[in-house]
Design an enzyme around this catalytic site. Structure first.
Site: not given
Ligand code: MIC
Ligand code: SF4
Length: 642
Positions: A64-65, A119, A379, A533, A535
């Site tokens: 999905d990302h 995540d 965010r 996140s 990550r």
């Molecule tokens: C995000 O919202 O920052 C992400 C991208 O979903 C991350 C995961 C990632 O960096 O792959 C998260 O929330 O953990």
């Molecule tokens: Fe995707 Fe993270 Fe954004 Fe949720 S917050 S939509 S999991 S990138």
């Protein structure tokens, strides 16, 4: 004395430890989820652990990302993930099927169960009464291998919701209000548990909007009770059989209590560049808007997009606004297209994206220079949209839709009589884009493209850490600062040597090269270092660049554990009062040494010598015995192998 909901779920899954807040406990994990941007590492790690098949009740791998395929990398990664899922016994949700948290809520979540996801927004599952926690990929890999998940027993904050939402206020405004009161570090070490008569007025997707964005509080997770509304949602998803009621005992105790009168809530907005920078929409009403994004795991459910359709119906968006819509799942998009609501959205001028994260993490639709972007996501960190000087504001679907029509930030109450959208009696169920694993994955070959590089190796902790302060940063540094996402960098998630060239890019683009030529060193940070996140690349890239320790005022939960998992010491200044003085006296480039690390790690205090200034200062680590062992071994994989 009775138990609260959090304690009940933890108690029924407790494997080690006693439930004293702050003490390390271990819990059994029933379900896991991964997504593609963290998943490639998680399955490489699972492979390295050497267990042939997952041992959880259910594990799901979502794509999905990283769905923008501007080169071979993402498509290669998807193929790797699909074959790895088949081999290891994991369900595979294909690209286009939707955002992991939305799909998991619809199709897999079970009240009272534990869910660990790679995540940070995994707590979305708390809307169904799950204990759903975000963690680094390696922790999730360990859970898939049947190991328990270790965490500090959280304190439990009770948010009591009273009454019913006032017209045009929404679930998003509830969580923005909690963020306004508690701040982005107010939830660290805590679970946010919702109760009160107001709970009954919120549907499961609305509850999930609230628990989803509890991640922005730094909370371990957030949770709602499972009640007749949960039952109705599960029935509508043809999953009524997994329902169990679960709630706090009437005499349950909490560490903190917060009261929110839903009737009094007004539409709220988080201003740039932090989700806790919350004001009333009416206070910023009239500011010109360039882009509106409706989507993300926070606000992309069927009801969210039906509200949008009803507000837009028969109207046209303002000429200065680009309206971008990404439905949360195939189920949502399918239902909107069947009932005609999609036509209303498109006719009004929306640009439709696939069911994925997209603009939320800067994958496409980067705003114009200096633009104002109004988003329903969670965010608004500086630069995350893909445009460093864009100004991102976070709002509800109602506020976003009203503003898309007027072209300026608009309090949705301006729209007049409130629209009503009912939860459907039955959702359209079609799981053909979720591939269950074969009964035996033994013969499946995992396909790896050239983008997938082996995991970097961490060495056992040396007895002396020496090096220069390579970077000094302030409070609330996010993992988006440490290891940016976005369309250009995300395709490198399976390639640590390449992605590490972008480490701290938005703060100091010279950092990776300086770190490498210095042979590594130290990072000095402020409070809540590593928020955001899950990550693990925010630890893997520094590891690859030779970072030995991060010295900060305090750390965000997931990032701190990720540092430990990869053998990097997370140290805090012993005396917060001395922080300013020590920090001031220490410059970038100063040479630091920490001696007898292995031995002194067993106590709680280490001494840092600043060789450049001749001063010494004390730091703490607050590590559990298990975390000490992990660090001594050079990370969790080495420790697990032992
Ligand atoms: C995000 O919202 O920052 C992400 C991208 O979903 C991350 C995961 C990632 O960096 O792959 C998260 O929330 O953990
Ligand atoms: Fe995707 Fe993270 Fe954004 Fe949720 S917050 S939509 S999991 S990138």
């Amino acid at each position: 004395m009775g138990m609260n909901l959090t304690q009940k779920i933890i108690f029924s899954h407790l494997v080690e430890g006693d439930m004293t807040p702050g003490k390390e406990i271990a819990i059994r994990i029933d379900q896991t989820l991964t997504q593609d941007a963290t998943g490639t590492m998680a399955y490489l790690e699972f492979e390295a652990i050497g267990i042939p098949r997952v041992k959880t009740e259910l594990s799901v791998s979502y794509v999905d990302h990283n769905t923008l395929q501007t080169g071979f990398e993402n498509a290669d990664d998807h193929r790797f993930l699909q074959t790895a899922a088949a081999k290891f016994g994991v369900h595979f949700s294909r690209a286009g099927n939707g955002i992991c948290h939305q799909v998991h809520l619809e199709r897999f979540g079970v009240p009272g169960k534990t869910l660990l996801g790679s995540d940070s927004h995994t707590p979305t599952g708390g809307g169904l009464g799950m204990l759903a926690i975000g963690a680094g990929g390696l922790d999730v890999a360990m859970a898939m291998a049947g190991h328990p998940f270790y965490l500090n027993m959280p304190k439990v904050v009770n948010v009591r919701l009273h009454g019913k939402l006032a017209p045009w206020a929404s679930a998003k405004d509830v969580i923005l209000e909690v963020l306004r009161r508690l701040s982005v570090k107010g939830g660290v070490g805590k679970v946010i548990e919702y109760s009160g008569d107001g709970v009954k007025s919120l549907s499961v997707p609305e509850r999930a909007t609230i628990t989803n964005m509890g991640a922005e509080l730094g909370a371990t997770t957030s949770v709602f009770p499972s009640d007749e509304i949960t039952k109705r949602f599960l029935d509508a998803q043809s999953r009524g059989h997994v329902f169990t009621p679960i709630a706090a005992d009437p005499d349950a105790e909490y560490d903190e209590v917060i009261d929110i009168n839903l009737n009094e809530l007004e539409p709220l907005i988080a201003l740039p560049h932090s989700p806790d920078n919350v004001k009333k929409v009416s206070e910023v009403d009239g500011l010109k808007v360039d882009q509106v994004f409706i989507g993300s795991c926070t606000n992309s459910s069927y009801v969210d997009l039906m509200k949008l359709a009803k507000i837009l119906k028969g109207k046209t968006i303002a000429p200065n606004v680009s309206l971008v819509v990404a439905p949360g799942s195939k189920q949502v998009l399918y239902m909107l297209s069947r009932n005609g609501a999609l036509a209303d959205i498109v006719a009004a001028g929306a640009r439709l994206l696939e069911c994925a994260c997209g603009p939320c993490l800067g994958v496409g639709q980067a705003p114009a220079t200096g633009a104002v972007s109004l988003r329903t996501s969670n965010r608004n960190f500086e630069g995350r949209s893909g445009t460093k000087n864009a100004k991102v504001y976070l709002v509800s679907v109602e506020t976003a839709a009203a503003s898309a029509l007027t072209g300026v930030i608009t309090d949705p109450r301006y729209l007049g009589e409130q629209i009503v959208v009912e939860m459907p009696e039955k959702f359209e169920i079609d799981d053909r884009m979720i591939i269950p694993p074969p009964a035996d994955g033994g013969d499946v070959e995992i396909l790896r493209g050239p983008n997938i590089k082996p995991l970097p190796k961490a060495e056992p902790l040396p007895d002396k850490l020496m090096g220069r302060v390579l970077l000094k940063v302030g409070d609330n540094i996010t993992t988006d600062h440490i290891m940016p996402a976005g369309a250009k960098i995300l395709p490198l998630r399976s390639n640590v040597p390449e992605i590490s060239k972008h480490c701290f890019e938005t703060i100091d683009p010279t950092f990776p090269e300086r770190a490498r030529s210095a042979g590594g060193g130290f990072i000095v940070g402020g409070a809540n270092y590593g928020q955001g996140s899950s990550r693990e690349h925010a630890a893997l890239a520094p590891l690859y660049l030779g970072i030995k320790a991060v010295i900060a005022k305090s750390f965000a939960r997931i990032h701190r554990q990720n540092l430990i998992n990869f053998g990097i010491l997370p140290l805090t200044f012993e005396d917060e009062k001395d922080y300013d003085e020590i920090n001031k006296s220490m410059g970038e480039g100063d040479e630091l040494a920490i001696e007898n690390v292995r031995e002194n790690l067993l106590s709680d205090s280490l001494e840092v010598k600043n060789i450049t200034t001749g001063k010494t200062f004390k730091v703490r680590h607050n590590l559990s015995d298990r975390q000490k062992e992990i660090l001594l071994a050079g990370g969790l994989l080495n420790y697990a192998k032992k």
